[in-house]
Design an enzyme around this catalytic site. Structure first.
Site, PDB file in Angstrom:
ATOM      1  N   ASP A   1       0.819  -1.226   0.000  1.00 41.07           N
ATOM      2  CA  ASP A   1       0.000   0.000   0.000  1.00 41.07           C
ATOM      3  C   ASP A   1       0.847   1.268   0.000  1.00 41.07           C
ATOM      4  O   ASP A   1       0.483   2.253  -0.644  1.00 41.07           O
ATOM      5  CB  ASP A   1      -0.886   0.051   1.259  1.00 41.07           C
ATOM      6  CG  ASP A   1      -1.973  -1.006   1.227  1.00 41.07           C
ATOM      7  OD1 ASP A   1      -2.207  -1.578   0.154  1.00 41.07           O
ATOM      8  OD2 ASP A   1      -2.573  -1.254   2.286  1.00 41.07           O
TER       9      ASP A   1
HETATM   10  P1  NAP Z   1       0.906  -3.988   3.144  1.00 37.83           P
HETATM   11  O1  NAP Z   1       0.238  -3.015   2.245  1.00 37.83           O
HETATM   12  O2  NAP Z   1       0.094  -4.613   4.194  1.00 37.83           O
HETATM   13  O3  NAP Z   1       1.567  -5.104   2.202  1.00 37.83           O
HETATM   14  C1  NAP Z   1       2.383  -6.081   2.731  1.00 37.83           C
HETATM   15  C2  NAP Z   1       2.811  -7.008   1.593  1.00 37.83           C
HETATM   16  O4  NAP Z   1       3.802  -7.856   2.141  1.00 37.83           O
HETATM   17  C3  NAP Z   1       1.695  -7.883   1.071  1.00 37.83           C
HETATM   18  O5  NAP Z   1       1.267  -7.460  -0.195  1.00 37.83           O
HETATM   19  C4  NAP Z   1       2.299  -9.301   1.064  1.00 37.83           C
HETATM   20  O6  NAP Z   1       2.211  -9.852  -0.270  1.00 37.83           O
HETATM   21  C5  NAP Z   1       3.765  -9.081   1.440  1.00 37.83           C
HETATM   22  N1  NAP Z   1       4.251 -10.102   2.373  1.00 37.83           N
HETATM   23  C6  NAP Z   1       3.649 -10.648   3.434  1.00 37.83           C
HETATM   24  N2  NAP Z   1       4.426 -11.547   4.025  1.00 37.83           N
HETATM   25  C7  NAP Z   1       5.569 -11.578   3.330  1.00 37.83           C
HETATM   26  C8  NAP Z   1       6.784 -12.321   3.449  1.00 37.83           C
HETATM   27  N3  NAP Z   1       6.962 -13.224   4.419  1.00 37.83           N
HETATM   28  N4  NAP Z   1       7.763 -12.090   2.551  1.00 37.83           N
HETATM   29  C9  NAP Z   1       7.601 -11.179   1.558  1.00 37.83           C
HETATM   30  N5  NAP Z   1       6.487 -10.450   1.399  1.00 37.83           N
HETATM   31  C10 NAP Z   1       5.479 -10.654   2.278  1.00 37.83           C
HETATM   32  O7  NAP Z   1       2.149  -3.323   3.881  1.00 37.83           O
HETATM   33  P2  NAP Z   1       2.709  -1.842   3.846  1.00 37.83           P
HETATM   34  O8  NAP Z   1       3.036  -1.439   2.454  1.00 37.83           O
HETATM   35  O9  NAP Z   1       3.769  -1.824   4.890  1.00 37.83           O
HETATM   36  O10 NAP Z   1       1.484  -0.932   4.283  1.00 37.83           O
HETATM   37  C11 NAP Z   1       0.982  -0.873   5.619  1.00 37.83           C
HETATM   38  C12 NAP Z   1      -0.534  -0.809   5.606  1.00 37.83           C
HETATM   39  O11 NAP Z   1      -1.003  -0.862   6.970  1.00 37.83           O
HETATM   40  C13 NAP Z   1      -1.051   0.481   4.994  1.00 37.83           C
HETATM   41  O12 NAP Z   1      -2.259   0.239   4.333  1.00 37.83           O
HETATM   42  C14 NAP Z   1      -1.297   1.335   6.235  1.00 37.83           C
HETATM   43  O13 NAP Z   1      -2.249   2.358   6.024  1.00 37.83           O
HETATM   44  C15 NAP Z   1      -1.826   0.280   7.191  1.00 37.83           C
HETATM   45  N6  NAP Z   1      -1.710   0.782   8.559  1.00 37.83           N
HETATM   46  C16 NAP Z   1      -0.492   0.909   9.134  1.00 37.83           C
HETATM   47  C17 NAP Z   1      -0.397   1.486  10.373  1.00 37.83           C
HETATM   48  C18 NAP Z   1       0.913   1.726  11.035  1.00 37.83           C
HETATM   49  O14 NAP Z   1       0.913   2.357  12.094  1.00 37.83           O
HETATM   50  N7  NAP Z   1       2.023   1.262  10.485  1.00 37.83           N
HETATM   51  C19 NAP Z   1      -1.533   1.904  11.044  1.00 37.83           C
HETATM   52  C20 NAP Z   1      -2.763   1.742  10.430  1.00 37.83           C
HETATM   53  C21 NAP Z   1      -2.833   1.174   9.179  1.00 37.83           C
HETATM   54  P3  NAP Z   1       2.310 -11.443  -0.483  1.00 37.83           P
HETATM   55  O15 NAP Z   1       1.198 -12.024   0.326  1.00 37.83           O
HETATM   56  O16 NAP Z   1       2.155 -11.632  -1.947  1.00 37.83           O
HETATM   57  O17 NAP Z   1       3.646 -11.870   0.020  1.00 37.83           O
END
Ligand code: NAP
Length: 459
Positions: A386
């Site tokens: 994301d």
């Molecule tokens: P993400 O959008 O959740 O994407 C994570 C990706 O990691 C997935 O597409 C997954 O694809 C891949 N993945 C999972 N396990 C894996 C592994 N073992 N090895 C390699 N790849 C792996 O993560 P992000 O880009 O960090 O975004 C964070 C999200 O959380 C945002 O939408 C944000 O708004 C939300 N959020 C975060 C917080 C915060 O405080 N950090 C708070 C509220 C909301 P595969 O399954 O194909 O591997």
């Protein structure tokens, strides 16, 4: 003032100063560890100061509680994995808020109307916030742990019903304030506050849970401050207020990083979308091999790593640091781009990279690294999705429109390390993966980075 009272007041004063300095230290990665230790010492001083007060009735119960609490805390610290930190935090808030609530209930049970107007108001406030935070945090824990469905649970007229319930609860609170002797108002407020906590969190998707947890944290802090007023403990008033203020600021910072309002988080039922399609996602993704990527990296002038949630689940931070070091030794400039909401809790990536000893000077925040992508030879996205989705910038109709992103698509070449076609937290398909300058390196992040390291060494 006796020497004992004087020592207690001094210990509270020093504890409060340490809490403030601790919070200040935690605002920067370089001083975060020191800040944490300051806050710990402050807490120890506050506990010792409270324990030497003459008002303690029985030390047996306190020692029992100390042993039980320390055992649970130690077990959670040792065995809860880093990836489960948000639900662990939710559980801690539930305990803290329940404790505040219990203190308020017992004070009302023992003294009731005799407490006087001000203390009864503080007590009602403490029980109201403490109780709704307890059930809200428990449900947040259950959603994040997968014990309850993580998507928003919604029904018609939900917001109106919740607001009506809140209005009745506040009415009971005011009744307690003006008629402290009429017990049914107090106990009705208690039951309604417990129910409101659940109803507040039900329509919120797991994706927004970290924001909700930060908000509940601030409620728990305010409940503790009110407890401090009821029992006349100054350090609790100060610590509770700091907790309340910092939790609220944190939730606002997280909302800004996602370009959402608190209102939208609480009432928007985000995460329940079924249409996850996006423009530019009809083509084919291009798979690349370890040797391809190793050659690109080994001969790059600048490489930028973008870690995300997948790096955290795979615990790939050490492998990433090793790869970065190897590239640096070959003369490549290596930088790490940190998105404020990458992962599942604020500062998630900073903590993991610090644990792997990545130098702070190589960590770049979003606004500093984005202008550098056009001159970056290779951007390597490690388990992020994301936070690098260009739809947030290019598609005003996207549910994440306006969320600031790391603009890796502007780099000369992008490599995405992930296991397969899994979506990000928002559930959207990411058009980045279909762009001509993007290659997919499939596999678990830790395994893939180790293999890539080997290939770079041989390149
Ligand atoms: P993400 O959008 O959740 O994407 C994570 C990706 O990691 C997935 O597409 C997954 O694809 C891949 N993945 C999972 N396990 C894996 C592994 N073992 N090895 C390699 N790849 C792996 O993560 P992000 O880009 O960090 O975004 C964070 C999200 O959380 C945002 O939408 C944000 O708004 C939300 N959020 C975060 C917080 C915060 O405080 N950090 C708070 C509220 C909301 P595969 O399954 O194909 O591997």
């Amino acid at each position: 003032m006796s020497l004992r009272t004087w020592l207690i007041e001094i210990s509270y004063l020093v504890a409060s100063v340490l809490f403030i300095l601790g919070l200040r230290g935690m605002s920067r990665p370089e001083s975060a560890r020191r800040g944490m230790h300051m806050a710990e010492i402050g807490m120890l001083l506050a506990i010792v100061g409270t324990l030497v007060q003459r008002e303690i009735i029985s030390y047996e119960w306190i020692i029992g509680g100390l042993l039980l609490g320390s055992t649970i805390g130690l077990a959670m610290g040792l065995w809860v994995p880093m990836t489960a930190m948000p639900q662990r935090t939710a559980l801690s808030h539930a305990f803290g808020a329940f404790a505040a609530s219990l203190v308020g209930i017992s004070a009302y049970y023992l003294y009731g109307a005799k407490l006087g107007g001000f203390k009864t108001g503080a007590l009602g406030f403490e029980v109201l916030l403490g109780s709704l935070t307890t059930t809200g945090s428990l449900l947040a824990f259950a959603k994040l742990q997968g014990l309850v469905r993580g998507t928003p649970i919604v029904y018609k007229g939900q917001n109106v019903f919740n607001l009506a319930l809140l209005a009745v609860t506040v009415f009971c609170f005011l009744a307690v304030l003006f008629y402290p002797g009429v017990q049914p108002f107090f106990y009705l407020m208690l039951v309604l506050a417990f129910a409101f906590g659940i109803l507040l969190v039900l329509p919120i998707g797991a994706a927004d849970m970290p924001v909700v947890i930060a908000l509940l944290n601030s409620y728990a802090g305010l409940a503790s401050a009110a407890t401090g007023m009821v029992i006349g403990n100054n350090v609790l008033v100060i610590a509770g207020t700091l907790d309340g203020g910092s939790g609220f600021i944190l939730s606002i910072v997280m909302c800004r990083a996602m370009n959402r309002s608190i209102r939208n988080v609480l009432f928007g039922a985000f995460g329940g979308v079924t249409d996850t399609s996006a423009a530019g996602t009809d083509g084919q993704m291009r798979e690349v091999t370890f040797d391809d990527v190793a050659v690109q990296l080994a001969y790059a002038r600048q490489a930028v790593f973008v870690p995300g949630y997948g790096m955290a689940t795979a615990q790939a931070q050490h492998a990433l640091r090793e790869l970065g070091e190897t590239l640096e030794n070959r003369g490549v400039t290596v930088k790490y781009a940190i998105h404020p909401v990458a992962g599942r809790m604020p500062g998630h990536m900073n903590v993991l990279l610090a644990e792997a000893n990545v130098p702070y000077s190589q960590l770049y925040e979003l606004e500093h690294i984005n202008p550098e992508f056009p001159s970056t030879d290779v951007a390597v996205v490690v388990g992020a999705n994301d936070v690098v989705n260009p739809d947030a910038r290019d598609n005003p109709k996207s549910i994440i429109a306006g969320m600031p992103i790391l603009e890796v698509d502007r780099a000369k070449s992008v490599v995405v390390v992930k296991r397969g076609q899994g979506k990000g937290f928002s559930g959207l398909v990411n058009p980045l993966f279909f762009k001509p300058n993007c290659g997919m390196l499939y596999g678990d992040a830790k395994d893939s980075l180790s293999q890539l390291l080997q290939a770079v060494r041989e390149a």
